[in-house]
Design a protein around this motif. Structure first.
Motif, short mmCIF file in Angstrom:
data_model
loop_
_atom_site.label_atom_id
_atom_site.label_comp_id
_atom_site.label_asym_id
_atom_site.label_seq_id
_atom_site.Cartn_x
_atom_site.Cartn_y
_atom_site.Cartn_z
N HIS A 217 7.46 9.96 -8.02
CA HIS A 217 8.14 9.70 -6.75
C HIS A 217 9.63 9.96 -6.92
O HIS A 217 10.28 9.39 -7.80
N ILE A 218 10.18 10.82 -6.07
CA ILE A 218 11.60 11.16 -6.14
C ILE A 218 12.23 10.98 -4.77
O ILE A 218 11.53 10.82 -3.76
N ALA A 219 13.55 11.00 -4.73
CA ALA A 219 14.28 10.79 -3.48
C ALA A 219 14.13 12.00 -2.57
O ALA A 219 13.99 13.15 -3.01
N ASP B 294 0.84 -1.19 0.00
CA ASP B 294 0.00 0.00 0.00
C ASP B 294 0.88 1.25 0.00
O ASP B 294 2.02 1.22 0.49
N THR B 295 0.34 2.33 -0.51
CA THR B 295 1.05 3.61 -0.55
C THR B 295 0.18 4.70 0.04
O THR B 295 -0.98 4.87 -0.38
N ASP B 296 0.71 5.43 1.01
CA ASP B 296 0.01 6.57 1.62
C ASP B 296 0.82 7.83 1.37
O ASP B 296 2.06 7.79 1.28
N VAL B 297 0.10 8.96 1.29
CA VAL B 297 0.73 10.25 1.02
C VAL B 297 0.31 11.24 2.09
O VAL B 297 -0.87 11.27 2.48
N ASN B 298 1.26 12.03 2.59
CA ASN B 298 1.00 13.11 3.53
C ASN B 298 1.51 14.42 2.97
O ASN B 298 2.35 14.45 2.06
N SER B 299 1.02 15.49 3.56
CA SER B 299 1.49 16.81 3.14
C SER B 299 2.92 17.04 3.61
O SER B 299 3.43 16.33 4.49
N LEU B 300 3.54 18.07 3.06
CA LEU B 300 4.91 18.37 3.44
C LEU B 300 5.02 18.80 4.89
O LEU B 300 6.07 18.62 5.52
N LEU C 105 12.32 21.38 -5.98
CA LEU C 105 12.09 20.00 -6.44
C LEU C 105 10.67 19.78 -6.95
O LEU C 105 10.36 18.68 -7.40
N ASP C 106 9.79 20.81 -6.84
CA ASP C 106 8.38 20.67 -7.23
C ASP C 106 7.70 19.58 -6.41
O ASP C 106 6.86 18.81 -6.91
N ALA C 107 8.05 19.46 -5.12
CA ALA C 107 7.49 18.43 -4.25
C ALA C 107 6.22 18.95 -3.59
O ALA C 107 6.14 20.13 -3.19
N GLY D 29 9.73 8.60 0.08
CA GLY D 29 10.35 9.73 -0.61
C GLY D 29 9.36 10.87 -0.78
O GLY D 29 8.40 11.01 0.01
N LEU D 30 9.59 11.68 -1.80
CA LEU D 30 8.75 12.85 -2.09
C LEU D 30 7.86 12.58 -3.29
O LEU D 30 8.20 11.81 -4.18
N VAL D 31 6.70 13.25 -3.28
CA VAL D 31 5.76 13.20 -4.40
C VAL D 31 5.76 14.57 -5.06
O VAL D 31 5.62 15.61 -4.38
N THR D 32 5.93 14.61 -6.37
CA THR D 32 5.91 15.87 -7.11
C THR D 32 4.48 16.20 -7.54
O THR D 32 3.55 15.41 -7.36
N SER D 33 4.32 17.38 -8.12
CA SER D 33 2.99 17.81 -8.57
C SER D 33 2.45 16.93 -9.68
O SER D 33 1.24 16.82 -9.87
#
Length: 661
Positions: A285-287, A257-263, A306-308, A277-281
């Motif tokens: 997925h980037i480091a 599973d994959t979950d995403v949170n705000s910065l 990084l446009d994260a 890692g980071l999610v871009t716009s």
């Protein structure tokens, strides 16, 4: 006087005309009676390896009792201690908790889990050394094949009987361990998570699968090498490689599973992490550069470049436990099947030469080699002979010393440089959390691995002394042959001990110096390996050399007492492990502690070894060892270990004198 008459030749009786059928029938019956019945291999194997069966039954009994205790009284006492601890607060006028119950639960759980994890490696060592390797080396297997037992049937029995015993015992232990772990959930704060590496496998069927895999790997090693000790080592190493392969593949055997949170919220979590890692716009997925949540100064600008837009974590939740367990079990069983098939293939290709007398030829070659070694002992001197005879162990020890030094050099330079680079690029040590970044933890972990290897290297010395150095020569008769070639038993044993002792002392001294240099290079980054940690404590001083010399003496004494390679190897390992365990638990009593009292709760500095804390009528108290107590504690333990080594050495010479008188 009458002349005696010459006796007449008796007439030959007529040939009987009775039919030959009764004679032929009697002959057939005699031949049939002369053919031995097919042996019952299962019963034969159980009798031949009954010491191993007794050890296995004892191990299962002890671990089962430990799990039942963890499930019941130990879990209840530890949970009560944690409730008392959580009820404490700085403002509380009185506060005490049962620290001993908490530590006892942790120790028993840790050791029982470690024992379950070690089962595949123990079985690989036994299968490679005793089950198959010794029979191939001594020619017992070839003799069995000449007694109406085909090689395929012999190997089938060799694998099937232990596999049945291992499956039953390991399954029982796995079920009981899971019950013990379940009793700690939500009650004991330091209980391991379901995805902890050792707990994950100990709680499920992968324990049984890895045990069977170790059995098959050891059997294959014994058939390939046909020598006891090399097969033992190869079986353990191949099992470790397969274990690491399965562990690396395990997170990818089931969709995660994959979950995403705000910065600003940081990373989501909650299970066995696969990636992060980071999610871009654009959703890519980037480091992660390692800055931290966006509220830290400078991090917002970094993420904008990084446009994260957030953090992501790919993980397995608790509901994935059984899918991961079953898929990993299937993978390990598939590897086990391949090992078994390879073992039968190797046996089939090798049985032709074995039936033609391979066992006799190899036995003759070994005898000639032993005679030449004995002659060289007389001609060239015992020290040189010991070095030549055990040059493989000498090369291994040298490679181990060089590898540890190289690893320490890498960590103190390459890893340390990466830590400093992160500090310079992304961190403000005054305001940011990354003043001690994750890379610093990696640095501490790398130094800790080296300390663990340096500390417990004496266990390898014990197995070498009990197996290759003394046990094998007594079992094969090489020692007795040497004693008839101008070498007295006392001189033989003195050389056997003196030469390895010099090599171990030199190598151990170099390892201690290298570890002290690596550990002290960046003390502020040693977040998880303080001076009081068990492995660091031993690796930083002469106790490392003392334990190695003690292992050499104990292994020698055990081999002289048992006169068999594998039992001496196992007993030597167990005795040295038990000695280290006992001294580790008694270590805090080797020097008087310091006690501090106060009306408020005491907060000790990080560089002390806290032994106990609590509250009594006089207020709060804390008992501890400051860093200045390292050398007194260390030297006392070194003296105890050297005393044991001296006693074992004298006992070995006394036993040898009695046996050879």
């Amino acid at each position: 006087m009458t002349t005696p008459t010459t006796p007449t030749t008796p007439t030959t009786p007529a040939t009987p005309t009775t039919p030959a059928t009764p004679v032929a029938t009697a002959t057939s019956a005699a031949v049939a009676a002369a053919v031995p019945p097919r042996p019952r291999l299962a019963r034969w194997l159980l009798r031949l390896h009954r010491p191993a069966l007794y050890v296995w039954a004892g191990l299962v009994t002890v671990l089962a009792a430990a799990s039942l205790t963890l499930w019941g009284s130990l879990a209840d006492a530890a949970a009560r201690g944690w409730r008392q601890y959580n009820a404490c607060s700085i403002e509380s006028p009185t506060c005490s908790y049962d620290q001993d119950a908490i530590l006892l639960y942790k120790d028993v759980y840790g050791y029982s889990t470690l024992a379950l994890t070690a089962l595949p490696f123990l079985l690989a060592a036994w299968a490679g050394g005793s089950l198959v390797g010794r029979d191939m080396e001594n020619g017992t297997a070839q003799l069995t094949w000449a007694q109406a037992v085909s090689p395929a049937r012999w190997l089938t029995a060799k694998l099937a009987v232990p596999a049945a015993a291992v499956s039953v015992g390991a399954s029982l232990l796995s079920v009981l361990h899971r019950l013990a772990w379940s009793a700690s959930r939500g009650r004991i704060d330091t209980a391991d998570n379901w995805h902890d590496t050792w707990t994950f496998h100990a709680n499920g069927p992968t324990t049984v699968a890895f045990a069977l895999c170790g059995l098959a790997a050891g059997a294959l090693a014994g058939l390939l090498l046909r020598r006891t000790l090399p097969a033992l080592v190869l079986g353990v190493l191949s099992t470790a490689a397969l274990w690491g392969l399965a562990q690396s593949a395990m997170p990818y055997l089931w969709p995660a599973d994959t979950d995403v949170n705000s910065l600003g919220a940081g990373y989501p979590g909650g299970g066995l992490e696969v990636d992060s890692g980071l999610v871009t716009s654009s959703g890519a997925h980037i480091a992660d550069p390692g800055c931290g949540p966006s509220q830290f100064r400078g991090c917002t600008e970094v993420y904008e470049r990084l446009d994260a837009t957030g953090f992501y974590t790919t993980y397995h939740p608790a509901s994935h436990y059984w899918p991961l367990q079953l898929t990993t079990t299937a993978l390990v069983l598939a590897m086990t099947g391949l090992l078994v098939a390879a073992a039968f293939l190797v046996l089939r290709r090798g049985t032709g030469t074995a039936r033609a007398g391979t066992g006799l030829v190899s036995g003759t070659a070994r005898s000639r080699t032993e005679v030449s070694r004995v002659n060289s002992a007389v001609i060239g001197g015992l020290p040189r002979t010991v070095l030549r005879l055990h040059r493989a162990a000498l090369l291994f020890w040298g490679a181990f010393v060089v590898a540890v030094i190289g690893w320490l050099k890498w960590v103190t330079e390459v890893t340390a440089a990466s830590v400093r680079a992160i500090d310079v690029e992304n961190c403000d040590p005054v305001h940011d959390m990354c003043s001690v970044p994750y890379a610093a933890y990696q640095y501490s972990e790398g130094i800790g691995y080296a300390g663990w290897l340096v500390c417990y290297s004496f266990l390898a010395v014990a197995t070498f002394a009990g197996g290759a150095l003394i046990g094998r020569e007594l079992e094969n008769g090489t020692a007795q042959l040497a004693w008839t070639q101008g070498v007295t038993p006392t001189r033989w044993l003195a050389a056997k001990l003196a030469v390895p002792a010099v090599v171990l002392t030199l190598g151990g001294t170099v390892l201690v110096a290298a570890f002290r240099w690596g550990w002290e290079a960046n003390p502020d980054w040693m977040t998880g390996d303080g001076w009081a940690f068990a492995d660091v404590f031993v690796a930083r001083g002469p106790a490392t050399v003392a334990y190695s010399l003690c292992a050499l003496a104990v292994g020698t004494l055990t081999a002289l007492a048992l006169r068999r390679t594998l039992p001496a190897l196992g007993v030597s390992f167990a005795v040295m492990w038990l000695l280290n365990l006992v001294l580790e638990h008694l270590r805090d009593a080797f020097w008087p502690t310091v006690t501090r009292t106060s009306a408020q709760r005491i907060v000790l500095p990080n560089n002390v070894w806290q032994v106990k804390e609590g509250h009594n009528a006089d207020g709060y108290y804390a008992t501890f060892h400051p860093a200045s107590h390292f050398w007194p504690l260390h030297l006392v333990e070194t003296g105890i270990v050297l005393a044991v080594a001296t006693a074992a050495t004298f006992a070995a010479f006394a036993l040898l004198r009695r046996r050879t008188a």
